[in-house]
Write a protein that holds these residues in place. Structure first.
Motif, mmCIF file in Angstrom:
data_model
loop_
_atom_site.group_PDB
_atom_site.id
_atom_site.type_symbol
_atom_site.label_atom_id
_atom_site.label_comp_id
_atom_site.label_asym_id
_atom_site.label_seq_id
_atom_site.Cartn_x
_atom_site.Cartn_y
_atom_site.Cartn_z
ATOM 1 N N UNK A 53 0.806 -1.230 0.000
ATOM 2 C CA UNK A 53 0.000 0.000 0.000
ATOM 3 C C UNK A 53 0.837 1.278 0.000
ATOM 4 N N UNK A 54 2.141 1.178 0.274
ATOM 5 C CA UNK A 54 3.012 2.364 0.288
ATOM 6 C C UNK A 54 3.976 2.415 -0.896
ATOM 7 N N UNK A 55 3.975 1.375 -1.732
ATOM 8 C CA UNK A 55 4.954 1.306 -2.813
ATOM 9 C C UNK A 55 4.877 2.484 -3.772
ATOM 10 N N UNK A 56 3.685 2.843 -4.221
ATOM 11 C CA UNK A 56 3.573 3.934 -5.191
ATOM 12 C C UNK A 56 4.058 5.252 -4.592
ATOM 13 N N UNK A 57 3.750 5.477 -3.327
ATOM 14 C CA UNK A 57 4.215 6.695 -2.649
ATOM 15 C C UNK A 57 5.745 6.773 -2.700
ATOM 16 N N UNK A 58 6.421 5.681 -2.352
ATOM 17 C CA UNK A 58 7.883 5.709 -2.342
ATOM 18 C C UNK A 58 8.467 5.701 -3.750
ATOM 19 N N UNK A 59 7.810 5.050 -4.689
ATOM 20 C CA UNK A 59 8.270 5.108 -6.079
ATOM 21 C C UNK A 59 8.214 6.542 -6.606
ATOM 22 N N UNK A 60 7.253 7.325 -6.129
ATOM 23 C CA UNK A 60 7.134 8.733 -6.526
ATOM 24 C C UNK A 60 8.101 9.638 -5.768
ATOM 25 N N UNK A 61 8.249 9.412 -4.459
ATOM 26 C CA UNK A 61 8.989 10.373 -3.626
ATOM 27 C C UNK A 61 10.477 10.070 -3.465
ATOM 28 N N UNK A 62 10.868 8.798 -3.464
ATOM 29 C CA UNK A 62 12.281 8.499 -3.210
ATOM 30 C C UNK A 62 13.198 9.090 -4.281
ATOM 31 N N UNK A 63 12.857 9.002 -5.573
ATOM 32 C CA UNK A 63 13.710 9.655 -6.581
ATOM 33 C C UNK A 63 13.836 11.171 -6.351
ATOM 34 N N UNK A 64 12.773 11.814 -5.887
ATOM 35 C CA UNK A 64 12.838 13.249 -5.586
ATOM 36 C C UNK A 64 13.818 13.507 -4.441
ATOM 37 N N UNK A 65 13.769 12.666 -3.416
ATOM 38 C CA UNK A 65 14.682 12.818 -2.283
ATOM 39 C C UNK A 65 16.131 12.629 -2.731
ATOM 40 N N UNK A 66 16.385 11.629 -3.562
ATOM 41 C CA UNK A 66 17.760 11.387 -4.031
ATOM 42 C C UNK A 66 18.256 12.522 -4.924
ATOM 43 N N UNK A 67 17.365 13.134 -5.679
ATOM 44 C CA UNK A 67 17.749 14.290 -6.496
ATOM 45 C C UNK A 67 18.187 15.447 -5.596
ATOM 46 N N UNK A 68 17.512 15.624 -4.475
ATOM 47 C CA UNK A 68 17.909 16.668 -3.518
ATOM 48 C C UNK A 68 19.282 16.336 -2.917
ATOM 49 N N UNK A 69 19.529 15.066 -2.577
ATOM 50 C CA UNK A 69 20.848 14.660 -2.071
ATOM 51 C C UNK A 69 21.913 14.995 -3.106
ATOM 52 N N UNK A 70 21.644 14.691 -4.361
ATOM 53 C CA UNK A 70 22.591 14.987 -5.453
ATOM 54 C C UNK A 70 22.871 16.477 -5.548
ATOM 55 N N UNK A 71 21.797 17.284 -5.552
ATOM 56 C CA UNK A 71 21.965 18.736 -5.669
ATOM 57 C C UNK A 71 22.766 19.296 -4.489
ATOM 58 N N UNK A 72 22.442 18.863 -3.288
ATOM 59 C CA UNK A 72 23.158 19.352 -2.103
ATOM 60 C C UNK A 72 24.619 18.916 -2.128
ATOM 61 N N UNK A 73 24.881 17.689 -2.575
ATOM 62 C CA UNK A 73 26.247 17.163 -2.595
ATOM 63 C C UNK A 73 27.102 17.836 -3.647
ATOM 64 N N UNK A 74 26.505 18.157 -4.764
ATOM 65 C CA UNK A 74 27.269 18.729 -5.873
ATOM 66 C C UNK A 74 27.450 20.233 -5.763
ATOM 67 N N UNK A 75 26.682 20.901 -4.910
ATOM 68 C CA UNK A 75 26.777 22.355 -4.840
ATOM 69 C C UNK A 75 27.378 22.874 -3.539
#
Length: 146
Positions: free
Chosen positions: A123-145
């Motif tokens: 019941x939570x899979x779609x939520x995490x499939x949508x949100x986890x990539x967004x969270x990792x993109x933020x990690x990438x942006x913070x790490x690279x800048x």
């Protein structure tokens, strides 16, 4: 329970990415993708408890099962938190108690690969499939800048 896998390449040293993942200020930034105001309370040592909390005090009580600095972190989720208090394991919690969430950093020729896995109820899979990539993109942006 299904194990979800996510990954992203980041052009930054592993030490910097590790700091973004687990230092309080940046942890709050990337986990806002899941819930605005999310934070963690822990000493961040292997074998220690960690509370993943929303601003209202709801969340998860977990254990830092494995910590290899700059390489790997594994959390074992144990139970729920309500109003900042650990709740007893009930029938609903029993279904997912022991679920794992892992983070691995690997240096490659394309940069550092951040891989994460999480055990997740259907019941939570779609939520995490949508949100986890967004969270990792933020990690990438913070790490690279930063």
């Amino acid at each position: 329970m299904e194990t979800l896998h996510f990954s992203i390449f980041i052009q930054a040293p592993k030490e910097k990415i590790w700091a973004v993942l687990w230092d309080d200020a940046t942890y709050r930034q990337w986990t806002a993708a899941f819930c605005e105001g999310t934070y963690a309370v822990s000493d961040w040592e292997e074998g220690s408890k960690i509370h993943f909390l929303s601003p209202t005090g709801d969340g998860m009580n977990s254990l830092i099962q494995t910590k290899k600095e700059y390489e790997y972190m594994a959390f074992k989720h144990l139970g729920e938190l309500k109003n900042f208090q650990e709740m007893p394991i009930d029938e609903a919690t029993q279904v997912w108690t022991g679920a794992m969430e892992t983070y691995r950093l690997t240096t490659t020729s394309d940069g550092v690969l951040l891989e994460t896995t999480m055990d997740c109820l259907a019941q939570y899979q779609q939520y995490f499939l949508d949100t986890f990539p967004k969270a990792l993109t933020i990690v990438k942006e913070l790490s690279e800048t930063k």
